[in-house]
Write a protein that holds these residues in place. Structure first.
Motif, short mmCIF file in Angstrom:
data_model
loop_
_atom_site.label_atom_id
_atom_site.label_comp_id
_atom_site.label_asym_id
_atom_site.label_seq_id
_atom_site.Cartn_x
_atom_site.Cartn_y
_atom_site.Cartn_z
N LEU A 152 0.83 -1.21 0.00
CA LEU A 152 0.00 0.00 0.00
C LEU A 152 0.86 1.27 0.00
O LEU A 152 0.36 2.37 0.20
CB LEU A 152 -0.89 0.02 1.26
CG LEU A 152 -1.70 -1.24 1.55
CD1 LEU A 152 -2.28 -1.19 2.96
CD2 LEU A 152 -2.82 -1.37 0.52
N CYS A 153 2.18 1.11 -0.16
CA CYS A 153 3.09 2.25 0.04
C CYS A 153 3.30 3.02 -1.26
O CYS A 153 3.86 2.48 -2.22
CB CYS A 153 4.43 1.72 0.56
SG CYS A 153 5.67 2.99 0.76
N ASP A 154 2.89 4.29 -1.26
CA ASP A 154 3.06 5.14 -2.44
C ASP A 154 4.51 5.57 -2.57
O ASP A 154 5.08 6.10 -1.64
CB ASP A 154 2.22 6.43 -2.28
CG ASP A 154 0.83 6.24 -2.81
OD1 ASP A 154 0.62 5.25 -3.54
OD2 ASP A 154 -0.04 7.06 -2.47
N GLY A 155 5.07 5.36 -3.73
CA GLY A 155 6.40 5.92 -4.02
C GLY A 155 7.56 5.15 -3.42
O GLY A 155 8.70 5.40 -3.76
N LYS A 156 7.30 4.23 -2.53
CA LYS A 156 8.35 3.41 -1.91
C LYS A 156 9.65 4.21 -1.64
O LYS A 156 10.68 3.99 -2.27
CB LYS A 156 8.64 2.19 -2.78
CG LYS A 156 7.39 1.34 -3.02
CD LYS A 156 7.72 -0.06 -3.41
CE LYS A 156 6.55 -1.01 -3.52
NZ LYS A 156 5.20 -0.60 -3.20
N PRO A 157 9.58 5.18 -0.68
CA PRO A 157 10.74 6.04 -0.45
C PRO A 157 12.02 5.30 -0.06
O PRO A 157 13.12 5.78 -0.33
CB PRO A 157 10.28 6.97 0.69
CG PRO A 157 9.05 6.34 1.26
CD PRO A 157 8.44 5.53 0.18
N CYS A 158 11.88 4.11 0.54
CA CYS A 158 13.08 3.36 0.95
C CYS A 158 13.98 3.06 -0.25
O CYS A 158 15.21 3.00 -0.11
CB CYS A 158 12.68 2.05 1.64
SG CYS A 158 11.73 0.95 0.57
N LEU A 159 13.36 2.88 -1.43
CA LEU A 159 14.16 2.48 -2.60
C LEU A 159 14.90 3.65 -3.24
O LEU A 159 15.75 3.45 -4.10
CB LEU A 159 13.26 1.80 -3.64
CG LEU A 159 12.88 0.37 -3.31
CD1 LEU A 159 11.91 -0.20 -4.33
CD2 LEU A 159 14.13 -0.51 -3.24
N PRO A 201 8.13 5.09 6.36
CA PRO A 201 7.25 5.79 7.32
C PRO A 201 6.52 4.86 8.29
O PRO A 201 5.88 5.34 9.22
CB PRO A 201 6.22 6.47 6.39
CG PRO A 201 6.17 5.60 5.17
CD PRO A 201 7.53 4.98 5.02
N VAL A 202 6.64 3.55 8.12
CA VAL A 202 5.85 2.63 8.96
C VAL A 202 6.57 2.40 10.30
O VAL A 202 7.80 2.26 10.34
CB VAL A 202 5.65 1.28 8.24
CG1 VAL A 202 4.79 0.33 9.09
CG2 VAL A 202 5.03 1.48 6.88
N GLY A 203 5.79 2.37 11.39
CA GLY A 203 6.36 2.01 12.69
C GLY A 203 7.23 3.09 13.30
O GLY A 203 8.15 2.79 14.06
N GLU A 204 6.88 4.34 12.99
CA GLU A 204 7.66 5.49 13.49
C GLU A 204 7.94 5.41 14.99
O GLU A 204 9.04 5.69 15.46
CB GLU A 204 6.85 6.76 13.16
CG GLU A 204 7.47 8.07 13.56
CD GLU A 204 8.76 8.37 12.83
OE1 GLU A 204 9.65 8.90 13.49
OE2 GLU A 204 8.88 8.04 11.63
N ARG A 205 6.93 4.98 15.75
CA ARG A 205 7.03 4.95 17.21
C ARG A 205 8.10 3.97 17.69
O ARG A 205 8.57 4.05 18.82
CB ARG A 205 5.66 4.53 17.76
CG ARG A 205 5.45 4.79 19.21
CD ARG A 205 3.96 4.78 19.53
NE ARG A 205 3.39 3.44 19.68
CZ ARG A 205 3.60 2.65 20.72
NH1 ARG A 205 4.40 3.05 21.69
NH2 ARG A 205 3.03 1.48 20.79
#
Ligand code: B12
Ligand code: SF4
Ligand code: SF4
Length: 223
Positions: A152-159, A201-205
């Protein structure tokens, strides 16, 4: 029994993860009795709650102790295993046990484009510190199951974040990554952690604080 194990682990900032029953005929490690194990339950961390417990322990060890986090994990998980009548297997024990395959089966997690398994709540900020092997088929922990965040991740910033493009469909360019982390331009990766992992952005906490990330980067890249 699982509740007792989980309570002991919590005292050291660790958590009980999922588990599985091995299938008949599947290759499996031996259990405490020496015969092929019936079940495995994974132990790990989500976020860095373990860090202060580990550091208190480390302050009492010789300054030049090799692989301190592995030693601490073996001590903590070993004590729990003794109480529970289990055998401990560590992620770095040779030959490597297929921890990631086990977790995919036990918790339904999938790989992120970085190779690390991503958890719907913890993101990339979790790891496995050991496994408890039992002779018999024990009752397994309940785990939350959810959608795969990367789908569901738009743009996949990690890549797009790694300065040397270490992640691609061809896999992880280990040599390029390590050379950058050790090199003159690698200060951000050395002190703040992997830029690609931090771009998720997942699991910021649950994101590990910079000193924890720096510790792991040092162990990984050997600088
Ligand atoms: C050797 C090893 C490495 C090697 C090679 C990885 C490889 N696949 O060849 C190197 C040094 C490159 C490496 C790097 C890292 N690793 Co590593 N690694 C391992 C180790 C000890 C063994 C892997 C193995 O061969 N297992 C044997 C096979 C049979 O088991 P498997 O579960 O079937 O293997 C699966 C993985 O290999 C995965 N996979 C396939 N390609 C790749 C590529 C990469 C880079 C990764 C990480 C996984 C991966 O798919 C396989 C099939 O399911 C495992 C612990 C373990 N026992 O599994 C940790 C482990 C995979 N690593 C881990 C981590 C955290 C890292 C690093 C972030 C280091 C760090 N600073 O902490 C980096 C990540 C690099 C990146 N992609 O950004 C974690 C992953 C946690 C998670 N959320 O999934 C593990 C599980 C250790 C742990 N204690 O939790 N690692
Ligand atoms: S940035 Fe998106 S694609 Fe990359 S690991 Fe995170 S959720 Fe998955
Ligand atoms: S540690 Fe740095 S060089 Fe290595 S993959 Fe992450 S961002 Fe790229």
């Amino acid at each position: 029994m699982l509740e007792e194990i989980a309570a002991c682990l919590r005292e050291s900032g660790l958590i009980l993860r999922g588990g599985l029953h091995f299938a008949r005929g599947e290759e499996r490690p031996s259990g405490p009795g020496g015969e092929p194990a019936g079940s495995v339950v994974l132990v790990g961390n989500a976020g860095a709650d373990y860090w202060r417990h580990f550091n208190c322990w480390r302050a009492r060890q010789p300054a030049d102790l090799a692989d301190p986090l592995d030693c601490w994990s073996r001590e903590v998980i070993g004590a729990v295993a003794q109480k529970a009548g289990a055998r401990v297997l560590m992620p770095n024990d040779r030959p490597f046990a297929p921890f990631q395959q086990w977790v995919m089966r036990a918790e339904g997690l999938k790989s992120s484009p970085l190779g690390l398994l991503i958890h719907p709540r913890y993101g990339l900020w979790h790891a496995f510190r050991g496994a408890l092997l039992f002779d018999e088929e024990i009752a397994l922990p309940n785990v939350e199951r959810s959608n795969h965040p990367c789908a569901l991740c738009d743009g996949k910033p990690c890549l797009k974040a790694c300065p040397v493009g270490a992640h691609s469909e061809a896999g992880f360019a280990y040599a390029a990554c390590v050379s950058h982390v050790r090199g003159a331009d690698g200060q951000t990766c050395r002190e703040g952690g992997c830029i690609a992992r931090n771009a998720c952005p997942v699991g910021e906490r649950y994101r590990y604080p910079a000193p924890v990330q720096a510790f792991h980067q040092k162990a990984f890249a050997g600088f």
